[in-house]
Every structure is written in C-alpha cells, then in structure tokens.
Enzyme design. Sequence first.
Site, PDB file in Angstrom:
ATOM      1  N   ARG A 130       4.433   1.312  11.545  1.00 52.29           N
ATOM      2  CA  ARG A 130       3.931   2.464  11.518  1.00 52.29           C
ATOM      3  C   ARG A 130       3.771   3.069  12.927  1.00 52.29           C
ATOM      4  NH1 ARG A 130      -1.555   2.997   8.195  1.00 52.29           N
ATOM      5  NH2 ARG A 130      -2.247   1.606   9.817  1.00 52.29           N
ATOM      6  N   THR A 156       1.261   9.017  14.595  1.00 56.72           N
ATOM      7  CA  THR A 156       1.676   9.638  13.596  1.00 56.72           C
ATOM      8  C   THR A 156       1.295   8.985  12.291  1.00 56.72           C
ATOM      9  OG1 THR A 156       3.932   9.013  13.421  1.00 56.72           O
ATOM     10  CG2 THR A 156       3.485  10.990  14.618  1.00 56.72           C
ATOM     11  N   ASP A 164      -5.563  -5.848  10.567  1.00 58.73           N
ATOM     12  CA  ASP A 164      -4.361  -5.538  10.613  1.00 58.73           C
ATOM     13  C   ASP A 164      -3.743  -6.771  10.224  1.00 58.73           C
ATOM     14  OD1 ASP A 164      -1.537  -6.027  11.618  1.00 58.73           O
ATOM     15  OD2 ASP A 164      -2.045  -4.035  12.774  1.00 58.73           O
ATOM     16  N   ASP A 171      -0.897  -8.784  12.389  1.00 58.74           N
ATOM     17  CA  ASP A 171      -1.618  -9.318  13.487  1.00 58.74           C
ATOM     18  C   ASP A 171      -2.310 -10.430  13.016  1.00 58.74           C
ATOM     19  OD1 ASP A 171      -0.433  -7.642  15.289  1.00 58.74           O
ATOM     20  OD2 ASP A 171      -2.344  -6.711  15.542  1.00 58.74           O
TER      21      ASP A 171
HETATM   22  C1  PRP Z   1       1.331  -2.518   8.043  1.00 56.82           C
HETATM   23  C2  PRP Z   1       1.349  -3.099   6.816  1.00 56.82           C
HETATM   24  C3  PRP Z   1       2.168  -1.903   6.020  1.00 56.82           C
HETATM   25  C4  PRP Z   1       1.793  -0.655   6.529  1.00 56.82           C
HETATM   26  C5  PRP Z   1       0.937  -0.144   5.723  1.00 56.82           C
HETATM   27  O1  PRP Z   1       2.473  -2.801   8.847  1.00 56.82           O
HETATM   28  O2  PRP Z   1       1.833  -4.293   6.765  1.00 56.82           O
HETATM   29  O3  PRP Z   1       3.828  -2.086   6.192  1.00 56.82           O
HETATM   30  O4  PRP Z   1       1.261  -1.357   7.833  1.00 56.82           O
HETATM   31  O5  PRP Z   1       0.629   1.298   6.159  1.00 56.82           O
HETATM   32  P1  PRP Z   1       0.718   2.675   5.554  1.00 56.82           P
HETATM   33  O6  PRP Z   1       0.625   2.438   3.938  1.00 56.82           O
HETATM   34  O7  PRP Z   1      -0.114   3.631   6.218  1.00 56.82           O
HETATM   35  O8  PRP Z   1       2.501   2.704   5.781  1.00 56.82           O
HETATM   36  P2  PRP Z   1       2.501  -2.323  10.392  1.00 56.82           P
HETATM   37  O9  PRP Z   1       3.209  -1.034  10.787  1.00 56.82           O
HETATM   38  O10 PRP Z   1       1.175  -2.609  11.115  1.00 56.82           O
HETATM   39  O11 PRP Z   1       3.599  -3.534  10.836  1.00 56.82           O
HETATM   40  P3  PRP Z   1       3.631  -4.971  10.960  1.00 56.82           P
HETATM   41  O12 PRP Z   1       3.537  -5.510   9.410  1.00 56.82           O
HETATM   42  O13 PRP Z   1       4.663  -5.294  11.859  1.00 56.82           O
HETATM   43  O14 PRP Z   1       2.240  -5.539  11.752  1.00 56.82           O
HETATM   44  N1  URA Z   2      -2.118  -2.032   7.942  1.00 59.94           N
HETATM   45  C1  URA Z   2      -2.727  -3.080   8.215  1.00 59.94           C
HETATM   46  O1  URA Z   2      -2.436  -4.314   8.422  1.00 59.94           O
HETATM   47  N2  URA Z   2      -4.179  -2.850   7.872  1.00 59.94           N
HETATM   48  C2  URA Z   2      -4.579  -1.905   7.127  1.00 59.94           C
HETATM   49  O2  URA Z   2      -5.802  -1.764   7.118  1.00 59.94           O
HETATM   50  C3  URA Z   2      -3.769  -0.818   7.152  1.00 59.94           C
HETATM   51  C4  URA Z   2      -2.403  -0.685   7.511  1.00 59.94           C
END
Ligand code: PRP
Ligand code: URA
Length: 216
Positions: free
Chosen positions: A109, A113, A207, A210
Amino acid sequence: MSATTDSNICIIDHPLVTHKLSFLRQKSTGSKEFRALVEEIAALMAYEATRDLPTEDETIETPLETTTGRFISGKKLGIVPILRAGLGMLEGILKLVPNAKVGHIGLYRNEKTLEPVEYFCKLPDDLPERDILLLDPMLATGGSAVAAVEALIARGAKPEHMKFLCLLASPEGLKRLSEAFPMVGIYTAAVDSSLDDNGYIRPGLGDAGDRIFGTL
Ligand code: PRP
Ligand code: URA
C-alpha cells in the site's frame, strides 16, 4: 467448526480461533509466537473454507471388507498469498492441502494514498482450472484484496471459484470487496469496529507484515 455466514461472508468465530486471535492482537506477542498463531488460525480457517469441496464415492478395500470411501473430487486447489503478510498464512493451509499449487501476488500500500501497488505476480499455468484460496491477514480499505482479485481475473481465474481468507476485516473492506466481487466468498476470523485515518484496522493487531517478519 462454528461459523456465521451472511451471503458471501463467513465469520469463523470458533473458540479456538477467537482464543488464538486474542493472543495475536496483544502487543506483547513477539514475532515467533505471532507467526505460529497466524499459521494455526489459517489452518483452522481452511477447514471451514474447504467445507464445500465436492467429493465422489469410490470403492475401497479395508483389511476386512469392501466398502465405499469418499474422496475429494472436482477442481484442484490453488493457493495465492498476497505478499508479504499472506505468506504467514500459507504453511497452515498447505498442511491441510499439501498438493495445492501456490501462486504469489506482491502488493504494497502506498503509505499516503493507501492505493495498492503491484510489484510481483507468478501464478500456476492452469489457474483457470483451479479453485483459488487468496490469502491476506488484513482486509482494511479492501484496495489490496480488490487489486489481487482483479489480477487473478486478468490471468483467467473466475471470481466464482475464488475465496478470500483473512484474519481481520474492517466493515469498509468487507463492503468494498463484496460489492466489487459478490461471487468471491470472504472468510474472516473477526470483523473489527473501524478503520483509522491511516488505514489501520481498529482495534486490530497492528501491521501484520511487520509483526510476522519482525521489521517493526
Ligand atoms: C497490508 C496487508 C494487506 C493490506 C491491507 O499489506 O497485508 O495486503 O495492507 O490493506 P488494504 O485493505 O487497505 O489494501 P502492506 O501493504 O502493509 O504490505 P506488506 O504485507 O508487505 O507488509
Ligand atoms: N495492514 C495491516 O497490516 N494492518 C492494518 O491494520 C491495515 C493494513
């Protein structure tokens, strides 16, 4: 397994799941335990999400007599974790369906945005012939889930053959995904109360990526 279903949305609120999810939410839970819990909850969810797999009867021999066994039939399974955090759910599901093929979609994400950006996609060649379990622990704004379903459809998959499995969903994310793709079954362990201004699910678990990979 206890599950509450509302049209295409299934909330898996079995006590084993709510118990493990509560440990997952706690900020004191470290990465090692967090990873194990994500895997265990995913396995419990897979049990419910595969409930409607078709079966067919076949004659088998026990050591004592001939009888009828019932085997899974129909389409083969494909499992597609959304990188990174979806990887945390993968092993739990593969323990139940070890012969499934695995594809990967990389999305992150944009922090400002909140729009998803695709950076990787590698899927089984016979994707259109498979039932697909799409994995991501978090359904927040729903942008990533919708983008992942679109990426699968663009490569020949059918929404009616897809299920999206997450650990936590926001009401907004559920609405967005189910309105965009009413044919996609959505399985979640809980629906939380809200999304905050940074797109985090509240009360949530922080997160997920993370916490799984220790990159806080
Ligand atoms: C997180 C999560 C989803 C997304 C959800 O990923 O694992 O993929 O955010 O958010 P949304 O419904 O608002 O799109 P992130 O973008 O943090 O990437 P990561 O899994 O690499 O940490
Ligand atoms: N992605 C995450 O990992 N946690 C949240 O709460 C939202 C998006």
